[in-house]
Design a protein around this motif. Structure first.
Motif, PDB file in Angstrom:
ATOM      1  N   GLY A  66       0.793  -1.215   0.000  1.00  0.00           N
ATOM      2  CA  GLY A  66       0.000   0.000   0.000  1.00  0.00           C
ATOM      3  C   GLY A  66       0.829   1.271   0.000  1.00  0.00           C
ATOM      4  O   GLY A  66       2.060   1.233  -0.167  1.00  0.00           O
ATOM      5  N   PRO A  67       0.188   2.435   0.211  1.00  0.00           N
ATOM      6  CA  PRO A  67       0.874   3.727   0.072  1.00  0.00           C
ATOM      7  C   PRO A  67       1.863   4.046   1.192  1.00  0.00           C
ATOM      8  O   PRO A  67       2.737   4.891   1.010  1.00  0.00           O
ATOM      9  N   VAL A  68       1.731   3.405   2.349  1.00  0.00           N
ATOM     10  CA  VAL A  68       2.656   3.645   3.464  1.00  0.00           C
ATOM     11  C   VAL A  68       3.281   2.307   3.861  1.00  0.00           C
ATOM     12  O   VAL A  68       2.571   1.388   4.276  1.00  0.00           O
ATOM     13  N   VAL A  69       4.598   2.192   3.725  1.00  0.00           N
ATOM     14  CA  VAL A  69       5.277   0.919   4.005  1.00  0.00           C
ATOM     15  C   VAL A  69       6.548   1.182   4.804  1.00  0.00           C
ATOM     16  O   VAL A  69       7.068   2.303   4.832  1.00  0.00           O
ATOM     17  N   SER A  70       7.058   0.142   5.433  1.00  0.00           N
ATOM     18  CA  SER A  70       8.302   0.254   6.194  1.00  0.00           C
ATOM     19  C   SER A  70       9.284  -0.810   5.732  1.00  0.00           C
ATOM     20  O   SER A  70       8.890  -1.896   5.289  1.00  0.00           O
ATOM     21  N   PHE A  71      10.571  -0.480   5.826  1.00  0.00           N
ATOM     22  CA  PHE A  71      11.635  -1.436   5.539  1.00  0.00           C
ATOM     23  C   PHE A  71      12.862  -1.009   6.332  1.00  0.00           C
ATOM     24  O   PHE A  71      12.874   0.039   6.971  1.00  0.00           O
ATOM     25  N   TRP A  72      13.918  -1.834   6.279  1.00  0.00           N
ATOM     26  CA  TRP A  72      15.116  -1.572   7.077  1.00  0.00           C
ATOM     27  C   TRP A  72      16.290  -1.234   6.170  1.00  0.00           C
ATOM     28  O   TRP A  72      16.674  -2.018   5.306  1.00  0.00           O
ATOM     29  N   PHE A  73      16.836  -0.040   6.352  1.00  0.00           N
ATOM     30  CA  PHE A  73      18.037   0.385   5.637  1.00  0.00           C
ATOM     31  C   PHE A  73      19.204   0.227   6.603  1.00  0.00           C
ATOM     32  O   PHE A  73      19.493   1.103   7.402  1.00  0.00           O
ATOM     33  N   GLY A  74      19.867  -0.946   6.539  1.00  0.00           N
ATOM     34  CA  GLY A  74      20.830  -1.298   7.575  1.00  0.00           C
ATOM     35  C   GLY A  74      20.060  -1.567   8.858  1.00  0.00           C
ATOM     36  O   GLY A  74      19.098  -2.331   8.879  1.00  0.00           O
ATOM     37  N   ARG A  75      20.454  -0.922   9.935  1.00  0.00           N
ATOM     38  CA  ARG A  75      19.754  -1.071  11.213  1.00  0.00           C
ATOM     39  C   ARG A  75      18.704   0.015  11.433  1.00  0.00           C
ATOM     40  O   ARG A  75      18.094   0.078  12.492  1.00  0.00           O
ATOM     41  N   ARG A  76      18.511   0.874  10.446  1.00  0.00           N
ATOM     42  CA  ARG A  76      17.578   1.991  10.593  1.00  0.00           C
ATOM     43  C   ARG A  76      16.238   1.648   9.951  1.00  0.00           C
ATOM     44  O   ARG A  76      16.188   1.246   8.785  1.00  0.00           O
ATOM     45  N   VAL A  78      12.958   2.568   8.115  1.00  0.00           N
ATOM     46  CA  VAL A  78      12.574   3.633   7.192  1.00  0.00           C
ATOM     47  C   VAL A  78      11.111   3.463   6.814  1.00  0.00           C
ATOM     48  O   VAL A  78      10.650   2.351   6.552  1.00  0.00           O
ATOM     49  N   VAL A  79      10.369   4.565   6.797  1.00  0.00           N
ATOM     50  CA  VAL A  79       8.980   4.557   6.346  1.00  0.00           C
ATOM     51  C   VAL A  79       8.905   5.298   5.022  1.00  0.00           C
ATOM     52  O   VAL A  79       9.377   6.431   4.908  1.00  0.00           O
ATOM     53  N   SER A  80       8.341   4.657   4.006  1.00  0.00           N
ATOM     54  CA  SER A  80       8.234   5.252   2.671  1.00  0.00           C
ATOM     55  C   SER A  80       6.797   5.645   2.398  1.00  0.00           C
ATOM     56  O   SER A  80       5.861   4.875   2.632  1.00  0.00           O
ATOM     57  N   LEU A  81       6.600   6.879   1.909  1.00  0.00           N
ATOM     58  CA  LEU A  81       5.280   7.390   1.550  1.00  0.00           C
ATOM     59  C   LEU A  81       5.159   7.355   0.032  1.00  0.00           C
ATOM     60  O   LEU A  81       5.932   8.005  -0.665  1.00  0.00           O
ATOM     61  N   GLY A  82       4.170   6.611  -0.476  1.00  0.00           N
ATOM     62  CA  GLY A  82       4.122   6.318  -1.905  1.00  0.00           C
ATOM     63  C   GLY A  82       3.182   7.162  -2.733  1.00  0.00           C
ATOM     64  O   GLY A  82       3.115   6.981  -3.944  1.00  0.00           O
ATOM     65  N   THR A  83       2.440   8.092  -2.122  1.00  0.00           N
ATOM     66  CA  THR A  83       1.541   8.952  -2.888  1.00  0.00           C
ATOM     67  C   THR A  83       1.674  10.389  -2.410  1.00  0.00           C
ATOM     68  O   THR A  83       2.067  10.643  -1.274  1.00  0.00           O
ATOM     69  N   VAL A  84       1.312  11.320  -3.291  1.00  0.00           N
ATOM     70  CA  VAL A  84       1.392  12.738  -2.943  1.00  0.00           C
ATOM     71  C   VAL A  84       0.417  13.077  -1.817  1.00  0.00           C
ATOM     72  O   VAL A  84       0.732  13.850  -0.911  1.00  0.00           O
ATOM     73  N   ASP A  85      -0.778  12.470  -1.859  1.00  0.00           N
ATOM     74  CA  ASP A  85      -1.771  12.758  -0.824  1.00  0.00           C
ATOM     75  C   ASP A  85      -1.274  12.347   0.562  1.00  0.00           C
ATOM     76  O   ASP A  85      -1.456  13.077   1.546  1.00  0.00           O
TER      77      ASP A  85
END
Length: 258
Positions: A66-76, A78-85
């Motif tokens: 979906g439009p809001v997802v999380s993943f790990w960049f190393g040990r950090r 990260v939350v990614s926002l996938g739409t302008v809204d």
């Protein structure tokens, strides 16, 4: 004996809890869908590499969750926002720190004494006014460099490959350096020399180089790349340009009408 047993059980539970907390695969962003790390130290970096690029990785991630997802960049985390809204919903107008500047200063081990909210707003306003005034006063130069690049592309056979990223970086550096530093950088060799050495530039010079040249180049690269893959968008853009400019010259005032 009973006291020792209670202590041992308590210690074991605390140890297990610490291990689960410290190991990133056990942690998830509260209420945010996403993926767990594939490796303890690298997080999801192997997944990014296997996807081919961070862009492809994020596209696949948003398609799955979906439009809001999380993943790990190393040990950090990260939350990614996938739409302008969604992005608009999370913009804080009172936030004064610049994440790009913060990242560069951390890489350079540069510590700032900070400043008040009013000072930060004033500094940002001065930067924005400086950039706007520079663009307006050097608009003719920007058009000239754009037309030079266009003529170069038109001279190529239709089947010839265009190294878009390389050309956009060169265009951005020629534009920015000439607007800011003057006629010294009219010589292409000076631009090439600057490009080779810009990796060693520090603090404000590095921020100027990366923020202006690299971001400008990447923006132009993606804009042109997406235009070449969408005939519908090309048509809409062509019609709007004809409607706004007609047969007249390109001016900053008319650009604001686009």
């Amino acid at each position: 004996m009973l006291d020792f047993a209670i202590f041992a059980v308590t210690f074991l539970l605390a140890l297990v809890g610490a291990v689960l907390y410290l190991y990133p695969a056990s942690r998830q962003a509260a209420g945010i869908p996403g993926i767990t790390p594939t490796e303890e130290k690298d997080g999801n970096l192997p997944d990014i590499v296997n996807s081919g690029s961070l862009h492809e990785f994020l596209v696949n991630l948003h398609e799955r969750y979906g439009p809001v997802v999380s993943f790990w960049f190393g040990r950090r985390l990260v939350v990614s926002l996938g739409t302008v809204d969604v992005l608009k919903q999370h913009i804080n107008p009172n936030k004064t720190s610049d994440p790009f500047e913060t990242m560069l200063k951390s890489l350079l081990r540069y510590q700032s004494g900070g400043g008040s909210v009013s000072e930060n707003h004033m500094r940002k306003k001065l930067y924005e006014n400086g950039v706007t005034d520079s663009l307006k006063s050097n608009f003719a130069l920007l058009l000239k460099l754009s037309e030079e690049l266009l003529d170069k592309w038109l001279s190529y056979p239709e089947t010839q490959h265009v190294p878009l990223s390389q050309h956009m970086l060169g265009f951005a550096m020629k534009s920015v350096t000439q607007m800011v530093m003057g006629s010294t950088f009219e010589d292409d060799q000076e631009v090439i020399r600057f490009q080779k050495n810009h990796g060693t530039i520090l603090e404000d010079s590095m921020i100027f180089s990366l923020a202006s040249c690299i971001i400008t180049a990447k923006l132009c690269t993606w804009a042109i790349c997406f235009l070449t893959t969408s005939e519908e968008v090309q048509k809409k853009l062509y019609e709007e340009i004809n409607q706004v400019f007609g047969n007249g010259p390109v001016t900053p005032e008319k650009i604001e009408q686009l």
